[in-house]
Design a protein around this motif. Structure first.
Motif: not given
Ligand code: CP
Length: 307
Positions: A54-55, A105, A136, A265-267
């Motif tokens: 997401t991020r 990724r 990150q 870092p979430l989630p």
């Molecule tokens: N922090 C992080 O990598 O989040 P995402 O998996 O949502 O990209």
């Protein structure tokens, strides 16, 4: 180093020195005050996410658009011809003819390096399996500095699935430049691997291990938590054994220093109770927002150099 840093993209945090990191952090601060609109006009970002995000994906795409560029991309292996059996190298070779920059990724460790070798344009590693997540780390360092007004000499507690967290591996390696004192807490079997610790030993960074957060929490400036990384377990029973190892609540924080800030870092799953979000210590949502400014700074540096 800093002058030519990032020209080829960014595969590992090991590639970049302290000066180059500081250049990105300085530019990120300027971009957070004001994002100049047309710095990357005419540039195309290909975001290739063969693992969910997401991020990272959306902050890269947001940053590119805010800097005047455009984005193309794939979300998931099924959307691409990898699902027909095409190799990653062939995919990257082709996509590098469609874009000026690739962000990738992929669940396989070393995949970003493979992509770099096949590409005619710079490649950024947005997470290669459990190995690394260097962008990150740049946003984590920016956020630590922002929340503490310094990066040097901090007491930092890192907790969670330290074995599988690529975020932690990259962060620990980068922190060696900033004279921290590091404390680690993880469930049995999910300890941090030796490879990142090697960099700490080489830089003479002190680090130690604790069995609970509460033991060391009152001494720290930063608590960096991460989830148990369900997708990396080959044995579901191991995930079930460890998934509830942490549950930070406001009660856990009664002895915290006033300057403590909690990053993640979430989630998050259940390792931080939602009641903590309203405490003065919670800083993980501003951290996620900083991804746009830091990734904008990185992409601008790839194309326009250190300015
Ligand atoms: N922090 C992080 O990598 O989040 P995402 O998996 O949502 O990209």
């Amino acid at each position: 180093m800093a002058k030519n840093a990032f020209r080829q993209g960014l595969i590992s945090i090991k590639e970049i020195d302290k000066e180059a990191i500081e250049c990105i952090l300085t530019k990120s601060g300027k971009f957070k005050e004001r994002l100049p609109g047309a710095l990357l006009k005419g540039k195309i970002l290909a975001s290739l996410f063969f693992e969910s995000s997401t991020r990272t994906r959306l902050s890269f795409e947001s940053a590119m658009k805010r800097l005047g560029g455009e984005c193309i991309g794939l979300a998931g292996k099924e959307e691409s011809s990898l699902s027909k059996g095409e190799s990653l190298s062939d995919t990257i070779r082709v996509v590098s003819g469609y874009a000026d920059l690739i962000v990738i990724r992929h669940p396989m460790e070393g995949s970003a390096k493979t992509a770099e070798q096949a590409s005619r344009v710079p490649v950024i590693n947005a997470g290669d399996g459990a190995n690394e997540h260097p962008t990150q780390t740049l946003l984590d360092l920016f956020t630590i500095q922002e929340s503490q007004n310094r990066l040097e000499g901090l007491n930092i507690l890192i907790a969670g699935d330290l074995k599988h967290s690529r975020t932690i591996h990259s962060l620990v390696i980068a922190l060696r430049h900033f004279n921290p004192c590091l404390f680690f807490v993880s469930p049995k079997g999910l300890e941090i691997p030796d490879a990142p610790l090697h960099y700490l030993r080489e830089a003479k960074v002190p680090f130690s291990f604790y069995s609970s957060l509460e033991e060391i929490l009152p001494q720290v400036d930063i608590l960096y938590m991460t989830r148990i990384q369900k997708e990396r377990f080959s044995q579901p029973s191991e995930y079930e054994r460890t998934k509830n190892a942490f549950h930070l609540t406001n009660a856990s924080l009664v002895q915290a220093k006033s300057n403590l800030r909690i990053l993640h870092p979430l989630p998050r799953i259940n390792e931080i109770a939602s009641e903590v979000d309203e405490s003065p210590y919670a800083y993980y949502f501003p951290q996620a927002e900083n991804g746009v400014f830091v990734r904008a700074a990185l992409m601008d540096t790839i194309f326009n150099g250190i300015t």
